[in-house]
Design an enzyme around this catalytic site. Structure first.
Site, short mmCIF file in Angstrom:
data_model
loop_
_atom_site.label_atom_id
_atom_site.label_comp_id
_atom_site.label_asym_id
_atom_site.label_seq_id
_atom_site.Cartn_x
_atom_site.Cartn_y
_atom_site.Cartn_z
N GLU A 1 42.59 104.17 17.02
CA GLU A 1 42.28 105.28 15.98
C GLU A 1 43.05 106.76 16.44
OE1 GLU A 1 41.00 105.09 12.82
OE2 GLU A 1 41.70 107.12 12.70
N THR B 1 44.05 104.16 7.88
CA THR B 1 44.07 102.77 8.90
C THR B 1 44.20 101.66 7.83
OG1 THR B 1 42.17 103.97 10.08
CG2 THR B 1 42.39 101.59 10.36
N HIS C 1 38.49 109.70 16.05
CA HIS C 1 38.52 110.07 14.60
C HIS C 1 38.13 111.37 14.25
CE1 HIS C 1 38.29 109.44 10.25
NE2 HIS C 1 38.76 108.46 10.27
N ASP D 1 47.08 103.88 14.98
CA ASP D 1 47.21 103.61 13.27
C ASP D 1 47.93 104.59 12.48
OD1 ASP D 1 45.37 105.34 13.66
OD2 ASP D 1 43.66 104.28 12.42
N HIS D 2 47.76 105.98 13.06
CA HIS D 2 48.41 106.98 12.27
C HIS D 2 48.14 108.25 13.06
CE1 HIS D 2 44.22 107.85 11.10
NE2 HIS D 2 44.28 106.73 10.62
C1 GP9 Z 1 36.81 103.49 9.25
C2 GP9 Z 1 38.24 103.56 10.00
C3 GP9 Z 1 38.77 105.03 10.04
O1 GP9 Z 1 36.50 101.95 9.08
O2 GP9 Z 1 39.04 102.76 10.09
O3 GP9 Z 1 39.46 105.30 8.72
P1 GP9 Z 1 40.35 106.20 8.46
O4 GP9 Z 1 39.95 107.44 8.02
O5 GP9 Z 1 41.14 106.35 9.96
O6 GP9 Z 1 41.53 105.53 7.69
MN MN Z 2 42.34 105.61 11.24
#
Ligand code: GP9
Ligand code: MN
Length: 636
Positions: free
Chosen positions: A260, A302, A417, A476-477
């Site tokens: 994340e 994500t 996150h 992921d980002h």
């Molecule tokens: C939530 C997780 C985070 O299930 O994938 O989401 P994001 O805000 O990073 O897209």
């Molecule tokens: Mn994410």
């Protein structure tokens, strides 16, 4: 007619009425001006842009209030005032979290907001109350201001119509003025910040409604012929995968581990003398580590990265394909591997509906989705967004040890996150000391995630799975948005211009497993390249030709990474927001050097969009049948 107007203008009641109109419009205008100029960070580059920004609220206000009056007179006007204020405020909140503006597909994702609990309170501010003081003032002007000899303010429907009609020339002036700064503004609507800068946030929403209508129409009218330009383009770009790597992981399990909000800048970096990712820093020496690998996500975050990974197609510029196009036909990685005897699953300890995953995973062909309800989630083991990574990892490993093999399993972490908070006893390092609280806390959650990763990988190495599995770890980002540019600059000790901001979109990628030689690979690539890279390692003949990525190990691959904003990086250059830089040095160069890159980015994104919006993969079988028929008649 004019004389009639002249006498009317002298009428004190008319004068008063006009003044109330002017006052109500002016206070809303002032608020919108303040929000657009003071809260959003729209990069105003010159006086002309500043003037456009000041002017652009007007047409939308005339339209909004005009419609309100036409529908319900004075009450309608107040109702639209309140509606407009709420819409602006929702954008303010959204912008604080995402540095972006709401789109209609995003509204359909209200379900996700339920999961944002922790973040929402972080983006609310007490001073936001001031953004509503004007609503009281407007109500007072409209309903209670009754000076002597002047009856209540009673707008006529006809006046509403006049306001709405005036909105049209106002908008045309706005648009014409905006094109002095940027031509084809509406056609090249990659960047919502830019759109809002030029036409204002409310007009942007009106434009978004038009786009939505076009999107719906695209699918209805699409046909199989639209696949031809896509296939032609992909064929032109095609390069062979690295043959030495073909099948090195044949028959092996795959764990794709999505970290994340993990950006490359944390790798090999310290804060207060403490390494941020000590474990990953060592681990990356054991496998193929890609240092110029970028995320390519947009509003779907994500879920966009998952979309890129499993399809080698780009996510959308508006909304999340996971929501808007979950009903499409895909021939995604899980489906293809499933046909080769793989058991396919995803693990993510969040609500199963988040990002519409429960629906989309079926469309992608996953056999099973382990979500929150499948984990031992208790309050003690949760914080912020939910189940802490360390527990997620250990439960997940248990599940994988029981799993039918070979398997393809995607794991998605959660703790790192936004808003990046942790229980006291999980903070392994001190906060950072930049001017951004968010960035300061991010260092701690990154460090926590690294510790959880260590525990997982070390356990995994001891397990029987290790020899039969390849592990693909990627970010992921971004976690730190553009809003924290200044603090990033303080931390990295440099000025974060467009080029640096672009380079910060790199996320780590590490591929570990037998047969994959340790190396630092600096090829320029992105998440769209993951699927072909993986399929080549597994030696799987992936029959789906509609993929935009290329094998990252291939010696003669095209070095090109395209972001969802239409920016790009290639071997030599980085093209950002119309400007061109030398990729390695960051020195600005003549725009011409980047022109072909921008053109290609635009073309590739449009083709990928045509596939998703037109649901074109539903025609793949048809095309395969035609090809088979052709080749069998050739043989005859
Ligand atoms: C939530 C997780 C985070 O299930 O994938 O989401 P994001 O805000 O990073 O897209
Ligand atoms: Mn994410």
């Amino acid at each position: 007619m004019f004389s009639k107007l002249k006498t009317k203008m002298k009428d004190p009641a008319f004068k008063k009425k006009s003044m109330i109109y002017a006052a109500v419009i002016a206070i809303f205008w002032a608020k919108m001006y303040f929000i657009q100029g003071g809260i959003f960070t729209l990069d105003i580059e010159n006086a002309n842009e500043a003037a456009i920004l000041a002017f652009n609220p007007l047409s939308s206000i005339f339209l909004l209030f005009g419609v309100g009056i036409m529908l319900a007179g004075r009450r309608g006007l107040l109702a639209t005032y309140i509606f407009g204020s709420l819409l602006l405020y929702v954008n303010v909140l959204f912008y604080r979290e995402y540095s972006d503006f709401l789109t209609i597909p995003m509204l359909g994702q209200a379900a996700n907001l339920a999961g944002m609990g922790g973040s929402i309170t972080k983006i609310l501010s007490v001073t936001d109350i001031f953004l509503f003081v004007d609503v009281l003032l407007a109500a007072f002007l409209l309903f209670y201001l009754k000076p002597e000899r002047f009856q209540s303010f009673m707008p006529k429907r006809k006046e509403g119509l006049i306001l709405a009609v005036i909105a049209i020339p106002l908008f045309l002036v706005n648009l014409g003025w905006a094109t002095t700064e940027r031509t084809q503004l509406l056609e090249r609507a990659f960047d919502r910040n830019m759109l809002v800068k030029y036409i204002g946030v409310l007009n942007f929403h009106a434009y978004d409604i038009v786009l939505q209508g076009q999107t719906e129409a695209k699918k209805t009218f699409a046909d199989s012929n639209e696949l031809s330009p896509v296939l032609n383009y992909i064929n032109e770009q095609k390069t062979e995968p690295n043959s030495e790597m073909t099948g090195v992981a044949e028959g092996k399990n795959v764990i794709a581990l999505s970290l994340e909000s993990t950006q490359t800048f944390v790798v090999d970096h310290t804060v207060n003398g403490e390494e941020l990712t000590p474990y990953f820093n060592d681990l990356k020496e054991e496998g193929a580590y890609f240092s110029n690998f970028y995320h390519q996500v947009k509003q779907g975050r994500t879920s966009d990265s998952e979309f890129l990974l499993d399809n080698s197609l780009y996510g959308l510029n508006r909304g999340a394909a996971f929501f808007t196009h979950s009903g499409n036909e895909y021939q995604a990685t899980p489906e293809v591997l499933g046909e080769k005897g793989y058991f396919t699953s995803t693990m993510h300890a969040n609500d199963e509906t988040f990002w519409n995953r429960n629906v989309m995973y079926d469309s992608l062909g996953y056999d099973e989705y382990f979500s929150k309800k499948d984990y031992d989630v208790t309050e003690e083991k949760s914080y912020g967004w939910g189940y802490l990574d360390e527990y997620f990892f250990s439960d997940s490993l248990d599940k994988m040890e029981q799993m039918e093999q070979p398997f393809y399993n995607k794991m998605i972490t959660l703790t790192n996150h936004h808003p990046f908070t942790l229980p006291e006893d999980k903070k392994l390092i001190e906060e950072g000391n930049t001017s951004s609280e968010t960035l300061n806390r991010y260092f701690q959650t990154i460090r926590y995630q690294d510790e959880a990763l260590k525990q997982f990988v070390e356990e995994f190495k001891k397990s029987e799975l290790y020899d039969d599995t390849i592990l693909v770890i990627y970010g992921d980002h971004f976690g730190i948005s553009e809003n924290h540019k200044q603090a990033m600059g303080e931390y990295l000790d440099k000025d974060i211009n467009d080029y640096e901001q672009f380079q910060l979109q790199r996320v780590p990628l590490l591929i570990l497993g037998e047969g994959i030689n340790p190396q630092e690979n600096d090829t320029v690539g992105g998440q769209v390249d993951l699927r072909p890279t993986l399929m080549n390692l597994l030696g799987v003949d992936d029959k789906n030709p509609v993929q935009f990525g290329q094998d990252l190990f291939s010696e003669d691959r095209r070095e090109m990474m395209i972001t969802r904003d239409g920016n790009f990086a290639n071997e030599k250059y980085v093209g950002v927001n119309g400007n061109c830089y030398e990729r390695e040095s960051g020195d600005p160069v003549e725009g011409e050097a980047c022109a072909p890159g921008f053109k290609q980015a635009e073309e590739e994104l449009a083709l990928s969009d045509s596939v998703v919006y037109g649901d074109l993969l539903r025609y793949l079988d048809e095309i395969e049948m035609i090809e088979e028929k052709d080749s069998s008649s050739d043989k005859k």
